[in-house]
Enzyme design. Structure first.
Site, PDB file in Angstrom:
ATOM      1  N   SER A  12       0.832  -1.189   0.000  1.00 31.30           N
ATOM      2  CA  SER A  12       0.000   0.000   0.000  1.00 31.30           C
ATOM      3  C   SER A  12       0.876   1.252   0.000  1.00 31.30           C
ATOM      4  O   SER A  12       1.704   1.429  -0.878  1.00 31.30           O
ATOM      5  CB  SER A  12      -0.947  -0.043   1.215  1.00 31.30           C
ATOM      6  OG  SER A  12      -1.993   0.880   1.109  1.00 31.30           O
ATOM      7  N   ASP A  14      -5.821  -4.486  -1.959  1.00 36.20           N
ATOM      8  CA  ASP A  14      -4.720  -3.968  -1.150  1.00 36.20           C
ATOM      9  C   ASP A  14      -3.809  -5.082  -0.623  1.00 36.20           C
ATOM     10  O   ASP A  14      -4.261  -6.069  -0.067  1.00 36.20           O
ATOM     11  CB  ASP A  14      -5.306  -3.180   0.029  1.00 36.20           C
ATOM     12  CG  ASP A  14      -4.274  -2.325   0.728  1.00 36.20           C
ATOM     13  OD1 ASP A  14      -3.326  -2.896   1.294  1.00 36.20           O
ATOM     14  OD2 ASP A  14      -4.411  -1.088   0.723  1.00 36.20           O
TER      15      ASP A  14
END
EC number: 3.1.1.-
Length: 405
Positions: A195, A311
């Site tokens: 991320s 993610d």
């Protein structure tokens, strides 16, 4: 399920917020409980910036109702961005806590849709990486990614892994600033991230200055403060990265930067990517690594190299690097999250730091510029505390052989 949650938002915001808060309970409970032990090694300037919330909490609890009982403070109204982020982080926490030991063979073949035999061979899973801290965490690598790492002629250990952090990006930039200044991170140092951590790795590999990256972060934050965060953060992020990163960033990153993404068919599986064909390919990788469903864009997942992905922080906050040793950096206090093996985080300097509630809020909604500056300073100071016990001359080693551990 995530798509249904997005639809539920259009029918009733209150219902959605309650669901998000419930799902994130396991994370926020451990994150906000157990106050840290004081460590007055560093004193920050302008400490009032991080004391305002404590004063507010005291004032809200000082009033009393009839019979001497304290009145409960009114429930804080959450934005859709915060509610969606809490939901995703809650799911991540539950998956991490319920992870079972791995039994039997852990290697699995994988091919992408379309393409010939050469394409299938390049995208075949060639390596399964077992996390050195938590053996139950498994990450896969394609043939192309393994070959990219083997092609490197020089590797400096330790490598540095940066955690998922949401919009706490400036904290990672401050850590990186110190590590680069003091010689811990060189051009041959392997990097890895999920991320926001993946984004900072790309910035480091690009050769750009951390101060310039902080300025770019402020541009993104101002845009989101004015026009909103949820559903549009991804488009703003892409625009900033395209303007900020140099055209050869993919060449600089290939074989050096591991970007973690989560494949969601048939079960969540981590994939380490460190071979990039172009600048656009690299941006797609870090965008995918940052893709919180319904937060970056109004859809439950994104396509990356013919895979449905979300993610990278869902399967692991801090992926291992290709170096023989990995130093892990987390933007959240390690003593609150319960993760193992974190070297640099706000727990290094707990006496003068932002509160967990503030960090959690700023991770999901953009803070003001003065707060972003202070997060940068906090990262720098926390890295300095870690460096006191880890002198550069005693831990940094060149000419190490690349490994997949």
């Amino acid at each position: 399920m995530l798509l249904n949650l997005v639809r539920a938002e259009t029918k009733g915001r209150g219902r959605h917020f309650r669901m998000a808060s419930f799902a994130s309970l396991s994370l926020t409970t451990s994150f906000l409980s157990n106050p840290p032990n004081p460590n007055p090694r560093f004193l920050l300037r302008n400490q009032s910036l991080f004391k305002c919330s404590a004063k507010t909490e005291k004032k809200s609890g000082s009033g009393s109702g009839s019979g001497g009982r304290r009145e409960a403070p009114p429930a804080e109204r959450k934005s859709f961005a915060v509610a969606t982020g809490e939901l995703f982080l809650g799911l991540s926490s539950m998956l991490a806590r319920r992870r079972k030991p791995i039994q039997g063979p852990i290697s699995a073949p994988f091919t992408t849709a379309g393409g010939g035999e050469d394409s299938e061979e390049e995208n075949r899973i060639a390596s399964v990486v077992e996390d050195s801290i938590d053996p139950n965490v498994i990450w896969e690598q394609r043939v192309r990614d393994v070959e990219a790492e083997r092609d490197r002629k020089k590797v400096t250990s330790p490598g540095f892994s940066f955690s998922a952090a949401g919009l706490l990006f400036p904290y990672h930039l401050g850590v990186a600033q110190f590590l680069i200044e003091k010689g811990y991170i060189k051009e041959t140092t392997p990097l890895a991230g999920s991320s926001a951590g993946a984004i900072v790795c790309a910035v480091i590999a690009s050769g750009s200055s951390m101060e310039d990256a902080l300025k770019a972060t402020k541009i993104l934050a101002e845009d989101c403060r004015l026009k909103g965060t949820a559903f549009r953060l991804g488009a703003v992020l892409r625009d900033v990265l395209e303007k900020f990163l140099p055209d050869d960033v993919h060449t600089r990153s290939t074989g050096r930067v591991r970007v973690a993404v989560t494949q969601i068919l048939w079960r969540p599986r981590g994939l380490l990517v460190d071979q990039f064909d172009s600048k656009e390919d690299l941006i797609n990788a870090v965008f995918t690594s940052s893709f919180i469903p319904g937060y970056l864009a109004p859809r439950p997942a994104t396509m990356f190299r013919n895979r449905l992905c979300i993610d990278g922080g869902l399967t692991l906050f801090m992926p291992p690097t290709s170096a023989s040793e990995t130093v892990r950096v987390c933007a959240f206090p390690a003593d609150r999250l319960g993760f193992k093996g974190i070297a640099i985080s706000p727990h290094c300097n707990p006496d003068k730091r932002a509160t967990p509630r503030q960090l959690f809020k700023w991770a999901l909604e953009p803070a003001e510029d003065d707060v972003l500056d202070r997060l940068f300073e906090l990262g720098y100071l926390d890295a300095a505390v870690w460096a006191e016990q880890n002198p550069v001359e005693s831990i940094v080693q060149d000419n190490c052989i690349s490994s997949s551990s």
